[in-house]
Design an enzyme around this catalytic site. Structure first.
Site, PDB file in Angstrom:
ATOM      1  N   CYS A 137      15.150  48.084  28.003  1.00 49.16           N
ATOM      2  CA  CYS A 137      13.778  48.548  28.198  1.00 49.16           C
ATOM      3  C   CYS A 137      12.920  47.434  28.786  1.00 49.16           C
ATOM      4  O   CYS A 137      12.865  46.331  28.237  1.00 49.16           O
ATOM      5  CB  CYS A 137      13.181  49.010  26.881  1.00 49.16           C
ATOM      6  SG  CYS A 137      11.428  49.398  27.051  1.00 49.16           S
ATOM      7  N   ILE A 138      12.233  47.747  29.856  1.00 46.40           N
ATOM      8  CA  ILE A 138      11.446  46.706  30.538  1.00 46.40           C
ATOM      9  C   ILE A 138      10.245  46.258  29.704  1.00 46.40           C
ATOM     10  O   ILE A 138       9.946  45.057  29.636  1.00 46.40           O
ATOM     11  CB  ILE A 138      11.016  47.176  31.958  1.00 46.40           C
ATOM     12  CG1 ILE A 138      10.425  46.000  32.732  1.00 46.40           C
ATOM     13  CG2 ILE A 138      10.040  48.331  31.919  1.00 46.40           C
ATOM     14  CD1 ILE A 138      10.413  46.218  34.225  1.00 46.40           C
TER      15      ILE A 138
END
Lengths: 135, 118
Positions: free
Chosen positions: B77-78
Site C-alpha cells: 500500500c502506497i
C-alpha cells in the site's frame, strides 16, 4: 464461484482503541476507499473499537493526523451501515448517548446514529459478508 | 478457489507474515489460485530488500519475492508505505507499490479474502 459482477458485501471490523496504535486510523482509510468502489460496505465497532465513536475527543496534542472527525461524517462517504456492539459499550461504561453521530440524513437533515446491536445480530450480519476486513 | 491475502503486521516481530505465507503455500499445493497479496499497516516492512536475517532463520522478504516471481501480484500500500519510508527503491523485486484501490480490486476479483493481523 468468482462472480465479479455481483455487488460485494464488505464489512470492516474495528476492534482496537482509536489512539495508541495506528490500526483504527488506517482502517478508516480502507473504509473510505472500499466505499468508493460501489461495494455494500458496513462497519462494526467491537471490543475497544467502540471508543472510536465516543463523542468529544480532542486529539490535537497527540501530533497524529486528525482523523477522528471523519467518523462524524461517515454518511458523506456513503458509509451508512455502522454498527456498535452493545456488550462492548456496557463493559466499558459507555452510554449510547455518548456516541457520535455519523452524519446527517441527506433528505431530512436529521442526525444519523450508529446502530447498537447484540452479538447475535452482529454474527448474523457477518454471515452475509463476502469479505470481512478486521483491524 | 481464487484467494487474496492481506498482511497487516511487519516481519519477525509478529507471526502474521509467516502464517500468510504458509497458508499461501498450502493453498497452492491444493490447487487454489492466489490472486494477490496486499501489505498494509506495518505489513509494508515485509518486502524490503535490505533484510538480512541470520542464516538459520527464514528470509521473509525473499519468500515474498519468490512468490512474486511465480507471477503472484504482491502489492504494498502506497499510503501505508510512504508514511513508513517504504519506497520503490528499497523494495525487493517482483513487488509493486500501489494504492488501496488494489485491495478493493482484490476483493472484487477473489472468492475469498483472508486477513492476517494482530
Amino acid at each position: 464461484m468468482n462472480e465479479s459482477s455481483e455487488v460485494r458485501n464488505v464489512m470492516v471490523v474495528v476492534r482496537k482503541a482509536p489512539h495508541g496504535t495506528i490500526y483504527v486510523q488506517e482502517a478508516l482509510e480502507v473504509m473510505l476507499i472500499v466505499a468508493a468502489y460501489s461495494m455494500n460496505i458496513s462497519v462494526v465497532f467491537l471490543d475497544d473499537g467502540v471508543y472510536a465513536l465516543k463523542k468529544g475527543q480532542d486529539t490535537s496534542e497527540l501530533g497524529s493526523k486528525p482523523f477522528m472527525s471523519a467518523f462524524r461524517a461517515l454518511v458523506d462517504w456513503e458509509i451508512e451501515h455502522v454498527y456498535v456492539d452493545r456488550d462492548a459499550l456496557k463493559n466499558r461504561g459507555i452510554n449510547e448517548n455518548e456516541l457520535t453521530e455519523i452524519g446527517e440524513d441527506e433528505n431530512t437533515g436529521e442526525p444519523v446514529h450508529p446502530q447498537v446491536l447484540s452479538h447475535k445480530e452482529i454474527y448474523k450480519l457477518m454471515q452475509e459478508q463476502h469479505t470481512i476486513l478486521s483491524f | 478457489m481464487k484467494l487474496s491475502v492481506v498482511v497487516l503486521e511487519g516481519p519477525y516481530t509478529h507471526e502474521a507474515s509467516d502464517s500468510a505465507y504458509n497458508l499461501i503455500q498450502a493453498a497452492l499445493k491444493k490447487g487454489h489460485e492466489i490472486n494477490g497479496v496486499f501489505f498494509y499497516h506495518d505489513g509494508v516492512y515485509n518486502v524490503t530488500k535490505f533484510m538480512e536475517p541470520p542464516q538459520d532463520d527464514r528470509h521473509i522478504s525473499r519468500r515474498w519475492m519468490e512468490l512474486g516471481e511465480k507471477g503472484i501480484d504482491i502489492v504494498v500500500c502506497i499510503a501505508a508505505g510512504l508514511r513508513r519510508g517504504i519506497v520503490d527503491k528499497i523494495q525487493t523485486s517482483n513487488v509493486r507499490i500501489s494504492g488501496l484501490g488494489q485491495l478493493a480490486k482484490m476483493i472484487l476479483e477473489s472468492d475469498r479474502v483472508i486477513v492476517f493481523g494482530d
